[in-house]
Design a protein around this motif. Structure first.
Motif, PDB file in Angstrom:
ATOM      1  N   ILE A 191       0.870  -1.176   0.000  1.00  0.00           N
ATOM      2  CA  ILE A 191       0.000   0.000   0.000  1.00  0.00           C
ATOM      3  C   ILE A 191       0.907   1.226   0.000  1.00  0.00           C
ATOM      4  O   ILE A 191       1.692   1.420   0.931  1.00  0.00           O
ATOM      5  CB  ILE A 191      -0.942   0.017   1.218  1.00  0.00           C
ATOM      6  N   SER A 192       0.805   2.030  -1.043  1.00  0.00           N
ATOM      7  CA  SER A 192       1.716   3.157  -1.233  1.00  0.00           C
ATOM      8  C   SER A 192       0.978   4.478  -1.106  1.00  0.00           C
ATOM      9  O   SER A 192      -0.213   4.586  -1.428  1.00  0.00           O
ATOM     10  CB  SER A 192       2.388   3.081  -2.611  1.00  0.00           C
ATOM     11  N   ARG A 240      -3.673 -13.343   8.629  1.00  0.00           N
ATOM     12  CA  ARG A 240      -2.936 -14.259   7.756  1.00  0.00           C
ATOM     13  C   ARG A 240      -2.131 -13.518   6.691  1.00  0.00           C
ATOM     14  O   ARG A 240      -1.148 -14.047   6.176  1.00  0.00           O
ATOM     15  CB  ARG A 240      -3.897 -15.229   7.059  1.00  0.00           C
ATOM     16  N   ASN A 241      -2.552 -12.324   6.341  1.00  0.00           N
ATOM     17  CA  ASN A 241      -1.922 -11.614   5.234  1.00  0.00           C
ATOM     18  C   ASN A 241      -0.629 -10.931   5.664  1.00  0.00           C
ATOM     19  O   ASN A 241      -0.290 -10.870   6.850  1.00  0.00           O
ATOM     20  CB  ASN A 241      -2.892 -10.585   4.647  1.00  0.00           C
ATOM     21  N   ARG A 242       0.076 -10.393   4.676  1.00  0.00           N
ATOM     22  CA  ARG A 242       1.310  -9.645   4.910  1.00  0.00           C
ATOM     23  C   ARG A 242       1.154  -8.266   4.273  1.00  0.00           C
ATOM     24  O   ARG A 242       0.583  -8.136   3.189  1.00  0.00           O
ATOM     25  CB  ARG A 242       2.515 -10.378   4.301  1.00  0.00           C
ATOM     26  N   TYR A 243       1.706  -7.240   4.939  1.00  0.00           N
ATOM     27  CA  TYR A 243       1.502  -5.867   4.481  1.00  0.00           C
ATOM     28  C   TYR A 243       2.809  -5.085   4.546  1.00  0.00           C
ATOM     29  O   TYR A 243       3.561  -5.189   5.525  1.00  0.00           O
ATOM     30  CB  TYR A 243       0.453  -5.151   5.344  1.00  0.00           C
ATOM     31  N   ASN A 258      -0.947  -4.857  -5.341  1.00  0.00           N
ATOM     32  CA  ASN A 258      -0.382  -3.514  -5.216  1.00  0.00           C
ATOM     33  C   ASN A 258      -1.521  -2.497  -5.180  1.00  0.00           C
ATOM     34  O   ASN A 258      -2.321  -2.415  -6.117  1.00  0.00           O
ATOM     35  CB  ASN A 258       0.545  -3.248  -6.405  1.00  0.00           C
ATOM     36  N   LEU A 259      -1.593  -1.717  -4.105  1.00  0.00           N
ATOM     37  CA  LEU A 259      -2.657  -0.730  -3.935  1.00  0.00           C
ATOM     38  C   LEU A 259      -2.059   0.616  -3.552  1.00  0.00           C
ATOM     39  O   LEU A 259      -0.871   0.722  -3.225  1.00  0.00           O
ATOM     40  CB  LEU A 259      -3.648  -1.179  -2.852  1.00  0.00           C
ATOM     41  N   SER A 260      -2.903   1.636  -3.594  1.00  0.00           N
ATOM     42  CA  SER A 260      -2.487   2.970  -3.166  1.00  0.00           C
ATOM     43  C   SER A 260      -3.376   3.420  -2.014  1.00  0.00           C
ATOM     44  O   SER A 260      -4.389   2.782  -1.690  1.00  0.00           O
ATOM     45  CB  SER A 260      -2.585   3.966  -4.327  1.00  0.00           C
ATOM     46  N   ALA A 261      -3.005   4.548  -1.414  1.00  0.00           N
ATOM     47  CA  ALA A 261      -3.767   5.058  -0.276  1.00  0.00           C
ATOM     48  C   ALA A 261      -5.168   5.501  -0.672  1.00  0.00           C
ATOM     49  O   ALA A 261      -6.041   5.636   0.190  1.00  0.00           O
ATOM     50  CB  ALA A 261      -3.011   6.225   0.368  1.00  0.00           C
ATOM     51  N   THR A 274      -8.913  -6.942  -8.054  1.00  0.00           N
ATOM     52  CA  THR A 274      -9.490  -7.354  -6.786  1.00  0.00           C
ATOM     53  C   THR A 274      -9.565  -6.176  -5.834  1.00  0.00           C
ATOM     54  O   THR A 274      -9.004  -5.116  -6.087  1.00  0.00           O
ATOM     55  CB  THR A 274      -8.669  -8.487  -6.152  1.00  0.00           C
ATOM     56  N   CYS A 275     -10.215  -6.405  -4.730  1.00  0.00           N
ATOM     57  CA  CYS A 275     -10.387  -5.397  -3.686  1.00  0.00           C
ATOM     58  C   CYS A 275     -11.252  -4.253  -4.168  1.00  0.00           C
ATOM     59  O   CYS A 275     -11.678  -3.476  -3.404  1.00  0.00           O
ATOM     60  CB  CYS A 275      -9.057  -4.845  -3.196  1.00  0.00           C
TER      61      CYS A 275
END
Length: 262
Positions: free
Chosen positions: A78-79, A99-102, A178-181, A261-262
């Motif tokens: 997340i950028s 379970r996820n990683r960030y 890969n996501l953004s703010a 996704t998301c």
């Protein structure tokens, strides 16, 4: 007069019989030749999709039975930039699952105080502190939208997920997103993990192909300058009039997203 007119009409009709018969015979001979004898010209047909996509040439390693039986893990990057610290936290909490990683990245345009404050805030969160699955990048890079620095930032995050912090070994994960703010999830992480658990773990949502087509002229030949590579202040990418030739020492590949996704 009637017999004479009838004779002239019959003569005109018979005059077209010979060319018609010759044309029909030539067409028949040409059809027989094309279907019987091989073509002397090399084939220019488009290669099959299996020859264009690199994934078909790879032999994926089957997942272990234990990994296949357990729910998948998703690695999120997340950028954000200056002023995005609160939005970054909002997206993280909406996406969070133990379970996820960030990895959270506030680029170099944001002050160091924002990164320290964000890291301290997340460290005090009970669930995040217990799972220890969130990392805030402390040595940030300057990221230019649409520029090579944006690609480099994504690759750095993927490498960090693979190799861990300071090369101490990365944790297991199955897919990278890969996501953004400015993004926000439309489904819960429980639902997303449930859907992904029904998919094969070696499924890739990006198709890499060497058939770049129109992208050769519009993507490969233009020269793009990213100020984020040599400046401390953010500026937009720009193109110069000169164009480069397509490299011959290696083959260019492009990709197309087939899943969001998301």
């Amino acid at each position: 007069m009637k017999p004479l007119a009838h004779s002239l009409h019959a003569a005109v009709d018979r005059r077209w019989l010979l060319p018609l018969a010759v044309g029909s015979a030539l067409s028949l001979l040409l059809l027989v030749a094309l279907t019987t004898f091989p073509s002397p010209f090399p084939s220019t047909s488009t290669p099959s999709s299996s020859a264009l996509f690199v994934e078909h040439k790879l032999a994926p390693t089957p997942p272990s039975p234990a990994a296949a039986a357990s729910p998948p893990r998703i690695a999120f990057l997340i950028s954000g930039s200056a002023g995005d610290a609160s939005a970054l936290r909002r997206v993280l909490l909406a996406l969070y699952h133990p379970r996820n990683r960030y990895i959270l990245h506030l680029d170099a345009e944001a002050p160091d105080s924002d990164r320290r404050s964000l890291a301290a805030d997340l460290a005090s969160h009970p669930a995040i502190a217990a799972a220890a699955n969130v990392r805030v990048v402390d040595r940030a890079n300057l990221v230019t939208y649409r520029g090579p620095t944006m690609v480099a930032n994504t690759l750095h995050a993927a490498a960090a997920f693979l190799w861990g912090h300071a090369g101490d070994g990365g944790s297991h994960w199955d897919w990278f997103i890969n996501l953004s703010a400015s993004d926000y999830p439309l489904v819960t992480q429980d639902d997303l993990i449930h859907v992904f658990s029904k998919l094969p773990r070696d499924l890739n949502f990006i198709d890499h192909t060497s058939d770049i087509g129109w992208k050769e002229f519009q993507r490969a030949k233009p020269v793009i300058i990213d100020p984020g590579l040599y400046m401390k202040k953010k500026a937009d990418v720009f193109w110069i009039p000169q164009r480069r030739s397509v490299p011959t020492a290696f083959k260019l590949f492009t990709d197309s997203w087939i899943f969001a996704t998301c």
